[in-house]
Design an enzyme around this catalytic site. Structure first.
Site: not given
Ligand code: GLN
Length: 197
Positions: A48, A80, A107, A172, A174
Site C-alpha cells: 500500500g 512491499c 523506497r 507481491h 498475493e
Molecule cells: N511505494 C510504496 C511506499 O513507499 C510501496 C508500494 C507498495 O506497497 N506497492 O510505501
C-alpha cells in the site's frame, strides 16, 4: 488451526485474505483494532502506502503494541509497504514505523521508469519452483545486519529477507496465482514457538 491476521488499515489486504483462505491449516482474520491482535499466531502487513499506513497505525494506537508483540515473537510478514513498516532504517527519511527488522530499505527503489514490472525467478531458499514476482513502486533492501538471512536477490538487489520470525518481500505474492509464499509463511508459523505476549 493457526490464526493469521492481515492488517487492514489500507492497501492490499483483501488479496492476502483470499490467499490465506486457500490454505486449510490457517484461519484468516482482518486486523483493524488493537483487540484484534489478541490470539494471533502470525500477521501480514500488506502493500500500500507506508506513510499512510504508518499514520493509521499511530492513529489507531496500534504501533506500540504491535512492535511489542513482534519483538515478543509474533511471526510477521511485510510485503512491499509492509517491508518498509518493519524496517529499522529507511533511506532519506528520519521517521521509521515498527522499527523491528535490522534492514535498511530504499523506497520506490526502481524509480519512475520501471514503477511496476514482473520477473519469473526461482527462489531456492524457499522452494524448488519458478515464481512470478510482481513489483509495484517497490522498495528493496540496501543493508542488513548479520542476524538477517537473505532469501532472494534479483539483479543484485535484496528483495526477500528473513530475520528470526520476521519476513519481508519487495514483491507481491498475493497478486499471483500460486500460494508458495503464503504457504512458506504458514510453515514458518507452524515451526515457531508460541508467542510470548
Ligand atoms: N511505494 C510504496 C511506499 O513507499 C510501496 C508500494 C507498495 O506497497 N506497492 O510505501
Amino acid at each position: 488451526m493457526k490464526r493469521i491476521g492481515v492488517l487492514a488499515l489500507q492497501g492490499g489486504f483483501a488479496e492476502h485474505m483470499q490467499k490465506l483462505r486457500q490454505i486449510s491449516s490457517v484461519e484468516a482474520v482482518l486486523v483493524k483494532k488493537r483487540e484484534e491482535l489478541d490470539g494471533l499466531d502470525g500477521l501480514i502487513l500488506p502493500g500500500g502506502e507506508s506513510t499512510a499506513m504508518g499514520r493509521l497505525l499511530r492513529g489507531e494506537k496500534l504501533i506500540d503494541i504491535l512492535r511489542k508483540k513482534i519483538r515478543g515473537g509474533l511471526p510477521v510478514w511485510g510485503t512491499c509497504a509492509g517491508m518498509i513498516l518493519l524496517a529499522g532504517d529507511i533511506e532519506g527519511q528520519k521517521e521509521t514505523y515498527l522499527d523491528v527488522m535490522h534492514i535498511r530499505v530504499r523506497r520506490n527503489a526502481y524509480g519512475r521508469q520501471t514503477e511496476s514490472f514482473s520477473s519469473d525467478s526461482p527462489c531456492p531458499s524457499v522452494d524448488k519452483g519458478i515464481h512470478r514476482l510482481i513489483f509495484i513502486r517497490a522498495p528493496y533492501i540496501t543493508g542488513t545486519a548479520a542476524s538477517v538471512d537473505i532469501l532472494l536477490k534479483l539483479d543484485g538487489h535484496i528483495v526477500a529477507a528473513k530475520e528470526g520470525t520476521m519476513l519481508a518481500t519487495s514483491f507481491h505474492p498475493e497478486l499471483t496465482d500460486d500460494l508458495w509464499f503464503h504457504q512458506y509463511f504458514a510453515e514458518q508459523i507452524q515451526h515457531s514457538p508460541s508467542v510470548l505476549t
